[in-house]
Design a protein around this motif. Sequence first.
Motif, PDB file in Angstrom:
ATOM      1  N   LYS A   1       0.954  -1.330  -0.064  1.00  0.00           N
ATOM      2  CA  LYS A   1       0.110  -0.038   0.013  1.00  0.00           C
ATOM      3  C   LYS A   1       0.857   1.290   0.008  1.00  0.00           C
ATOM      4  CE  LYS A   1      -3.648  -2.140   2.680  1.00  0.00           C
ATOM      5  NZ  LYS A   1      -4.700  -1.983   3.844  1.00  0.00           N
ATOM      6  N   LYS A   2       0.345   2.397  -0.613  1.00  0.00           N
ATOM      7  CA  LYS A   2       1.137   3.497  -0.836  1.00  0.00           C
ATOM      8  C   LYS A   2       1.423   4.047   0.642  1.00  0.00           C
ATOM      9  CE  LYS A   2       1.085   8.094  -3.159  1.00  0.00           C
ATOM     10  NZ  LYS A   2       0.412   9.040  -3.958  1.00  0.00           N
ATOM     11  N   GLU A   3       0.555   3.928   1.598  1.00  0.00           N
ATOM     12  CA  GLU A   3       0.774   4.425   2.922  1.00  0.00           C
ATOM     13  C   GLU A   3       1.969   3.627   3.778  1.00  0.00           C
ATOM     14  OE1 GLU A   3      -2.112   2.251   6.002  1.00  0.00           O
ATOM     15  OE2 GLU A   3      -3.059   2.678   4.183  1.00  0.00           O
ATOM     16  N   TYR A   4       2.250   2.422   3.251  1.00  0.00           N
ATOM     17  CA  TYR A   4       3.489   1.794   3.652  1.00  0.00           C
ATOM     18  C   TYR A   4       4.651   2.515   3.324  1.00  0.00           C
ATOM     19  CZ  TYR A   4       0.575  -2.446   4.790  1.00  0.00           C
ATOM     20  OH  TYR A   4      -0.399  -3.108   5.046  1.00  0.00           O
ATOM     21  N   ILE A   5       4.812   2.862   2.360  1.00  0.00           N
ATOM     22  CA  ILE A   5       5.657   3.773   1.687  1.00  0.00           C
ATOM     23  C   ILE A   5       6.172   5.083   2.248  1.00  0.00           C
ATOM     24  CG2 ILE A   5       6.813   4.656  -0.457  1.00  0.00           C
ATOM     25  CD1 ILE A   5       5.740   2.499  -1.848  1.00  0.00           C
ATOM     26  N   THR A   6       4.761   5.532   2.610  1.00  0.00           N
ATOM     27  CA  THR A   6       4.983   7.093   3.118  1.00  0.00           C
ATOM     28  C   THR A   6       5.492   6.938   4.638  1.00  0.00           C
ATOM     29  OG1 THR A   6       2.900   7.898   1.638  1.00  0.00           O
ATOM     30  CG2 THR A   6       3.395   9.345   3.977  1.00  0.00           C
ATOM     31  N   GLN A   7       4.684   5.637   5.364  1.00  0.00           N
ATOM     32  CA  GLN A   7       5.269   5.477   6.775  1.00  0.00           C
ATOM     33  C   GLN A   7       6.569   5.681   6.766  1.00  0.00           C
ATOM     34  OE1 GLN A   7       2.670   2.457   8.052  1.00  0.00           O
ATOM     35  NE2 GLN A   7       0.986   3.830   8.590  1.00  0.00           N
ATOM     36  N   THR A   8       7.282   4.514   6.052  1.00  0.00           N
ATOM     37  CA  THR A   8       8.703   4.365   5.834  1.00  0.00           C
ATOM     38  C   THR A   8       9.511   5.489   5.469  1.00  0.00           C
ATOM     39  OG1 THR A   8       7.983   2.081   5.197  1.00  0.00           O
ATOM     40  CG2 THR A   8      10.295   2.742   5.132  1.00  0.00           C
ATOM     41  N   GLU A   9       9.058   6.293   4.686  1.00  0.00           N
ATOM     42  CA  GLU A   9       9.836   7.598   4.427  1.00  0.00           C
ATOM     43  C   GLU A   9       9.867   8.712   5.532  1.00  0.00           C
ATOM     44  OE1 GLU A   9       8.861   8.261  -0.369  1.00  0.00           O
ATOM     45  OE2 GLU A   9       7.426   8.891   1.035  1.00  0.00           O
ATOM     46  N   GLN A  10       8.813   8.532   6.273  1.00  0.00           N
ATOM     47  CA  GLN A  10       8.987   9.411   7.541  1.00  0.00           C
ATOM     48  C   GLN A  10       9.795   8.784   8.591  1.00  0.00           C
ATOM     49  OE1 GLN A  10       4.441   9.090   8.817  1.00  0.00           O
ATOM     50  NE2 GLN A  10       4.058  10.877   7.142  1.00  0.00           N
ATOM     51  N   PHE A  11       9.676   7.344   8.690  1.00  0.00           N
ATOM     52  CA  PHE A  11      10.785   6.808   9.772  1.00  0.00           C
ATOM     53  C   PHE A  11      12.246   6.985   9.183  1.00  0.00           C
ATOM     54  CE2 PHE A  11      12.895   2.501  10.636  1.00  0.00           C
ATOM     55  CZ  PHE A  11      12.831   2.686  12.221  1.00  0.00           C
ATOM     56  N   PHE A  12      12.426   7.159   7.963  1.00  0.00           N
ATOM     57  CA  PHE A  12      13.950   7.455   7.516  1.00  0.00           C
ATOM     58  C   PHE A  12      14.002   8.998   8.064  1.00  0.00           C
ATOM     59  CE2 PHE A  12      14.279   3.704   5.085  1.00  0.00           C
ATOM     60  CZ  PHE A  12      15.722   3.645   4.847  1.00  0.00           C
ATOM     61  N   GLU A  13      13.267   9.915   7.851  1.00  0.00           N
ATOM     62  CA  GLU A  13      13.314  11.273   8.085  1.00  0.00           C
ATOM     63  C   GLU A  13      13.793  11.334   9.603  1.00  0.00           C
ATOM     64  OE1 GLU A  13       9.995  13.221   6.634  1.00  0.00           O
ATOM     65  OE2 GLU A  13      10.450  13.097   4.296  1.00  0.00           O
ATOM     66  N   LYS A  14      13.040  10.737  10.371  1.00  0.00           N
ATOM     67  CA  LYS A  14      13.251  10.613  11.638  1.00  0.00           C
ATOM     68  C   LYS A  14      14.649   9.798  12.270  1.00  0.00           C
ATOM     69  CE  LYS A  14      10.913   9.304  16.088  1.00  0.00           C
ATOM     70  NZ  LYS A  14       9.594   8.272  16.658  1.00  0.00           N
TER      71      LYS A  14
END
Length: 205
Positions: A109-122
């Motif tokens: 799901k696209k939301e999985y990618i979005t959450q992972t990108e936020q995880f990387f930023e953090k």
Amino acid sequence: MEIIDFLSAFLNDPLTVIQDLIHQYDYLIYVILFLVIFIETGFVIMPLLPGDSLLFAIGVIAASTGQLSMSIIIPLLIIAALLGDNLNYFVGNKFGELIKEKKKILFLKKEYITQTEQFFEKNGGKAVIMARFIPIFRTIAPFVAGAGSMQYYKYILYCITGAVVWVTSITFLGYFLGQVPWVKENFEKVVLSIILISILRKTLI
């Protein structure tokens, strides 16, 4: 449907599933386990394959029955995880933007990618290591690293560290706990606890 049936059977009784595969395929079980880890870490569209619970079950079987050799399975699955991650990284580097435009592809799901990108930023580069222990993120993190700005020489250092720590820690945990009578008698509960803890880690991020 076969993948869904396998996941359902594995979650219900992982020891029986792996032992049945050993009886059916003998030494080819090493190839099967290699492919499961490789696909889970290398195919961004397949983030729901068993990871932590699979490694734990492998350790238990190696300790209790000797049907799997730790000296073979540990390096083999580290290599599988590394190859999968590298495939995922380069797919992300090549097709990241195209895949991110899709709302859903199979189990991704696209939301999985979005959450992972936020995880990387953090968490920065160490997110590659941390994501190893988090379902779904484990599969998508290499893809996001490739699709983002993380240079390969930096990524591969975190990738190797994460693969070694993930495979050895959880497999050996299963190996040593697998010799405890209570764990043998309540294995399904132990695996369910691992799954719940993994889900909780993802929820808390």
